[in-house]
Design an enzyme around this catalytic site. Structure first.
Site, PDB file in Angstrom:
ATOM      1  CE  LYS A   1      -3.966  -2.213   2.295  1.00  0.00           C
ATOM      2  NZ  LYS A   1      -4.942  -2.109   3.411  1.00  0.00           N
TER       3      LYS A   1
ATOM      4  CG  PHE B   1     -13.338   1.320   6.945  1.00  0.00           C
ATOM      5  CD1 PHE B   1     -12.822   0.760   5.780  1.00  0.00           C
ATOM      6  CD2 PHE B   1     -13.944   0.477   7.863  1.00  0.00           C
ATOM      7  CE1 PHE B   1     -12.912  -0.596   5.523  1.00  0.00           C
ATOM      8  CE2 PHE B   1     -14.034  -0.905   7.623  1.00  0.00           C
ATOM      9  CZ  PHE B   1     -13.508  -1.431   6.448  1.00  0.00           C
TER      10      PHE B   1
ATOM     11  CB  THR C   1      -7.275  -5.697   9.988  1.00  0.00           C
ATOM     12  OG1 THR C   1      -7.767  -6.867   9.319  1.00  0.00           O
ATOM     13  CG2 THR C   1      -7.618  -4.466   9.175  1.00  0.00           C
TER      14      THR C   1
ATOM     15  NE  ARG D   1      -2.499  -5.652   7.143  1.00  0.00           N
ATOM     16  CZ  ARG D   1      -3.679  -6.163   6.813  1.00  0.00           C
ATOM     17  NH1 ARG D   1      -4.223  -7.112   7.563  1.00  0.00           N
ATOM     18  NH2 ARG D   1      -4.321  -5.743   5.734  1.00  0.00           N
TER      19      ARG D   1
ATOM     20  CG  ASN E   1      -3.704  -2.263   6.975  1.00  0.00           C
ATOM     21  OD1 ASN E   1      -3.543  -1.885   5.821  1.00  0.00           O
ATOM     22  ND2 ASN E   1      -4.757  -2.949   7.370  1.00  0.00           N
TER      23      ASN E   1
ATOM     24  CG  HIS F   1      -5.359  -6.305  -0.329  1.00  0.00           C
ATOM     25  ND1 HIS F   1      -6.599  -6.255   0.258  1.00  0.00           N
ATOM     26  CD2 HIS F   1      -5.434  -7.263  -1.298  1.00  0.00           C
ATOM     27  CE1 HIS F   1      -7.403  -7.129  -0.344  1.00  0.00           C
ATOM     28  NE2 HIS F   1      -6.717  -7.747  -1.294  1.00  0.00           N
TER      29      HIS F   1
HETATM   30  P1  ADP Z   1      -7.938  -6.837   5.719  1.00  0.00           P
HETATM   31  O1  ADP Z   1      -7.118  -5.908   4.852  1.00  0.00           O
HETATM   32  O2  ADP Z   1      -7.153  -7.317   6.922  1.00  0.00           O
HETATM   33  O3  ADP Z   1      -8.563  -7.964   4.945  1.00  0.00           O
HETATM   34  P2  ADP Z   1     -10.572  -5.575   5.747  1.00  0.00           P
HETATM   35  O4  ADP Z   1     -10.839  -6.348   4.493  1.00  0.00           O
HETATM   36  O5  ADP Z   1     -11.558  -5.716   6.865  1.00  0.00           O
HETATM   37  O6  ADP Z   1      -9.137  -5.962   6.351  1.00  0.00           O
HETATM   38  O7  ADP Z   1     -10.453  -4.019   5.422  1.00  0.00           O
HETATM   39  C1  ADP Z   1      -9.825  -3.565   4.239  1.00  0.00           C
HETATM   40  C2  ADP Z   1      -8.918  -2.419   4.592  1.00  0.00           C
HETATM   41  O8  ADP Z   1      -9.713  -1.326   5.065  1.00  0.00           O
HETATM   42  C3  ADP Z   1      -7.924  -2.675   5.737  1.00  0.00           C
HETATM   43  O9  ADP Z   1      -6.750  -3.357   5.322  1.00  0.00           O
HETATM   44  C4  ADP Z   1      -7.635  -1.280   6.216  1.00  0.00           C
HETATM   45  O10 ADP Z   1      -6.689  -0.580   5.373  1.00  0.00           O
HETATM   46  C5  ADP Z   1      -9.008  -0.605   6.084  1.00  0.00           C
HETATM   47  N1  ADP Z   1      -9.775  -0.713   7.327  1.00  0.00           N
HETATM   48  C6  ADP Z   1     -10.307  -1.828   7.881  1.00  0.00           C
HETATM   49  N2  ADP Z   1     -10.967  -1.558   9.013  1.00  0.00           N
HETATM   50  C7  ADP Z   1     -10.862  -0.215   9.194  1.00  0.00           C
HETATM   51  C8  ADP Z   1     -11.323   0.699  10.194  1.00  0.00           C
HETATM   52  N3  ADP Z   1     -12.057   0.295  11.230  1.00  0.00           N
HETATM   53  N4  ADP Z   1     -11.003   2.008  10.043  1.00  0.00           N
HETATM   54  C9  ADP Z   1     -10.275   2.441   8.984  1.00  0.00           C
HETATM   55  N5  ADP Z   1      -9.804   1.639   8.012  1.00  0.00           N
HETATM   56  C10 ADP Z   1     -10.087   0.328   8.115  1.00  0.00           C
HETATM   57 MG    MG Z   2      -9.964  -7.899   3.414  1.00  0.00          MG
END
Ligand code: ADP
Ligand code: MG
Length: 140
Positions: A10, A58, A92, A103, A113, A116
Protein backbone atom coordinates in the site's frame (compact mmCIF):
# COMPACT_ATOMS: atom_id res chain seq x y z
CA UNK A 1 -1.58 -27.37 -2.75
CA UNK A 2 -0.01 -24.65 -4.87
CA UNK A 3 -2.28 -21.67 -5.34
CA UNK A 4 -2.14 -17.96 -6.09
CA UNK A 5 -3.09 -14.89 -4.11
CA UNK A 6 -3.17 -11.16 -4.78
CA UNK A 7 -1.10 -8.82 -2.62
CA UNK A 8 -0.79 -5.04 -2.60
CA UNK A 9 2.03 -3.07 -1.00
CA UNK A 10 0.00 0.00 0.00
CA UNK A 11 1.01 3.69 -0.40
CA UNK A 12 2.21 4.01 3.22
CA UNK A 13 4.71 1.15 2.80
CA UNK A 14 5.90 2.41 -0.61
CA UNK A 15 6.48 5.90 0.91
CA UNK A 16 8.61 4.46 3.70
CA UNK A 17 10.80 2.50 1.26
CA UNK A 18 9.61 -0.90 2.46
CA UNK A 19 8.96 -2.49 -0.97
CA UNK A 20 12.16 -4.55 -0.86
CA UNK A 21 11.68 -5.70 2.71
CA UNK A 22 8.10 -6.78 2.07
CA UNK A 23 8.93 -8.69 -1.12
CA UNK A 24 11.79 -10.38 0.78
CA UNK A 25 9.23 -11.48 3.42
CA UNK A 26 7.09 -13.07 0.70
CA UNK A 27 10.06 -14.87 -0.85
CA UNK A 28 11.43 -16.12 2.48
CA UNK A 29 7.97 -17.54 3.28
CA UNK A 30 7.90 -19.45 -0.01
CA UNK A 31 5.53 -17.07 -1.76
CA UNK A 32 6.96 -16.53 -5.23
CA UNK A 33 5.98 -13.41 -7.18
CA UNK A 34 4.63 -14.49 -10.58
CA UNK A 35 3.38 -11.00 -11.58
CA UNK A 36 4.34 -7.53 -10.33
CA UNK A 37 2.90 -4.15 -11.32
CA UNK A 38 3.69 -0.76 -9.80
CA UNK A 39 0.85 1.68 -10.36
CA UNK A 40 -1.02 4.74 -9.16
CA UNK A 41 -4.66 3.84 -8.45
CA UNK A 42 -7.43 6.06 -9.76
CA UNK A 43 -10.55 6.60 -7.64
CA UNK A 44 -12.61 4.31 -9.88
CA UNK A 45 -9.95 1.56 -9.82
CA UNK A 46 -9.85 1.45 -6.03
CA UNK A 47 -13.64 1.78 -5.65
CA UNK A 48 -14.07 -1.24 -7.95
CA UNK A 49 -11.42 -3.22 -6.12
CA UNK A 50 -12.92 -2.55 -2.68
CA UNK A 51 -16.57 -2.75 -3.83
CA UNK A 52 -17.33 -5.32 -1.07
CA UNK A 53 -16.53 -2.59 1.50
CA UNK A 54 -18.73 0.10 -0.11
CA UNK A 55 -21.18 0.20 2.82
CA UNK A 56 -18.49 0.36 5.51
CA UNK A 57 -17.99 3.65 7.40
CA UNK A 58 -14.28 3.67 6.49
CA UNK A 59 -14.82 3.21 2.72
CA UNK A 60 -14.22 6.83 1.60
CA UNK A 61 -11.20 7.20 3.85
CA UNK A 62 -9.77 3.86 2.67
CA UNK A 63 -10.17 4.87 -0.99
CA UNK A 64 -8.51 8.26 -0.33
CA UNK A 65 -5.59 6.46 1.32
CA UNK A 66 -5.20 3.98 -1.54
CA UNK A 67 -4.98 6.76 -4.18
CA UNK A 68 -2.54 8.84 -2.07
CA UNK A 69 0.55 7.45 -3.81
CA UNK A 70 1.89 4.57 -5.87
CA UNK A 71 1.30 0.94 -4.88
CA UNK A 72 2.87 -2.37 -5.89
CA UNK A 73 0.40 -5.10 -6.92
CA UNK A 74 1.64 -8.70 -6.96
CA UNK A 75 0.37 -12.19 -7.65
CA UNK A 76 2.10 -14.59 -5.26
CA UNK A 77 2.28 -18.35 -5.81
CA UNK A 78 3.02 -21.11 -3.32
CA UNK A 79 1.59 -23.85 -1.12
CA UNK A 80 -1.52 -22.52 0.66
CA UNK A 81 -0.58 -19.05 -0.61
CA UNK A 82 -3.83 -17.37 0.47
CA UNK A 83 -3.69 -18.48 4.11
CA UNK A 84 0.09 -18.23 4.29
CA UNK A 85 0.02 -14.61 3.11
CA UNK A 86 -2.74 -13.71 5.60
CA UNK A 87 -0.58 -15.15 8.40
CA UNK A 88 2.48 -13.32 7.14
CA UNK A 89 0.53 -10.02 6.98
CA UNK A 90 -0.81 -10.23 10.55
CA UNK A 91 -4.03 -8.76 11.93
CA UNK A 92 -5.74 -5.84 10.16
CA UNK A 93 -4.85 -3.62 13.14
CA UNK A 94 -1.02 -3.59 13.40
CA UNK A 95 -1.34 -3.10 17.16
CA UNK A 96 -2.94 -6.55 17.33
CA UNK A 97 -0.60 -8.19 14.81
CA UNK A 98 1.83 -10.88 15.96
CA UNK A 99 5.56 -10.17 16.18
CA UNK A 100 7.35 -10.95 12.92
CA UNK A 101 4.38 -10.06 10.71
CA UNK A 102 4.52 -7.45 7.95
CA UNK A 103 1.85 -5.27 9.54
CA UNK A 104 3.62 -5.36 12.91
CA UNK A 105 6.82 -4.19 11.22
CA UNK A 106 5.42 -1.65 8.78
CA UNK A 107 1.79 -0.76 9.66
CA UNK A 108 0.93 2.41 11.59
CA UNK A 109 -2.75 1.83 12.43
CA UNK A 110 -5.88 -0.09 11.36
CA UNK A 111 -6.13 1.94 8.15
CA UNK A 112 -2.47 2.55 7.22
CA UNK A 113 -1.52 -1.10 7.51
CA UNK A 114 1.08 -1.57 4.74
CA UNK A 115 -0.35 -4.51 2.79
CA UNK A 116 -3.44 -6.13 1.31
CA UNK A 117 -3.94 -9.87 0.81
CA UNK A 118 -6.82 -11.85 -0.69
CA UNK A 119 -8.88 -13.66 1.95
CA UNK A 120 -10.37 -16.59 -0.04
CA UNK A 121 -9.97 -18.47 -3.35
CA UNK A 122 -12.90 -16.46 -4.74
CA UNK A 123 -11.42 -13.06 -3.88
CA UNK A 124 -7.96 -14.19 -5.03
CA UNK A 125 -9.41 -15.02 -8.45
CA UNK A 126 -11.39 -11.78 -8.71
CA UNK A 127 -8.54 -9.59 -7.46
CA UNK A 128 -5.85 -11.22 -9.64
CA UNK A 129 -8.05 -10.89 -12.72
CA UNK A 130 -8.80 -7.27 -11.80
CA UNK A 131 -5.16 -6.23 -12.16
CA UNK A 132 -3.79 -8.99 -14.42
CA UNK A 133 -6.56 -9.84 -16.88
CA UNK A 134 -5.99 -13.13 -18.67
CA UNK A 135 -3.51 -14.40 -16.08
CA UNK A 136 -5.62 -17.47 -15.39
CA UNK A 137 -4.55 -18.64 -18.81
CA UNK A 138 -0.88 -18.76 -17.75
CA UNK A 139 -0.12 -21.93 -15.78
CA UNK A 140 -1.68 -22.95 -12.47
P1 ADP B 1 -7.94 -6.84 5.72
O1 ADP B 1 -7.12 -5.91 4.85
O2 ADP B 1 -7.15 -7.32 6.92
O3 ADP B 1 -8.56 -7.96 4.94
P2 ADP B 1 -10.57 -5.58 5.75
O4 ADP B 1 -10.84 -6.35 4.49
O5 ADP B 1 -11.56 -5.72 6.86
O6 ADP B 1 -9.14 -5.96 6.35
O7 ADP B 1 -10.45 -4.02 5.42
C1 ADP B 1 -9.82 -3.57 4.24
C2 ADP B 1 -8.92 -2.42 4.59
O8 ADP B 1 -9.71 -1.33 5.07
C3 ADP B 1 -7.92 -2.67 5.74
O9 ADP B 1 -6.75 -3.36 5.32
C4 ADP B 1 -7.64 -1.28 6.22
O10 ADP B 1 -6.69 -0.58 5.37
C5 ADP B 1 -9.01 -0.60 6.08
N1 ADP B 1 -9.78 -0.71 7.33
C6 ADP B 1 -10.31 -1.83 7.88
N2 ADP B 1 -10.97 -1.56 9.01
C7 ADP B 1 -10.86 -0.22 9.19
C8 ADP B 1 -11.32 0.70 10.19
N3 ADP B 1 -12.06 0.29 11.23
N4 ADP B 1 -11.00 2.01 10.04
C9 ADP B 1 -10.27 2.44 8.98
N5 ADP B 1 -9.80 1.64 8.01
C10 ADP B 1 -10.09 0.33 8.12
MG1 MG C 1 -9.96 -7.90 3.41
Amino acid sequence: MSERTLAIIKPDAVKKNAIGDIIACYEKAGLKPVAIRMMQFSKSTVEGFYAVHRARPFFDSLCAFMVSGPVVVLVLEGDNAIKKNRELMGATDPAKADAGTIRKAHGANIEFNAVHGSDSPETAKFESGYFFPGMDLIGS
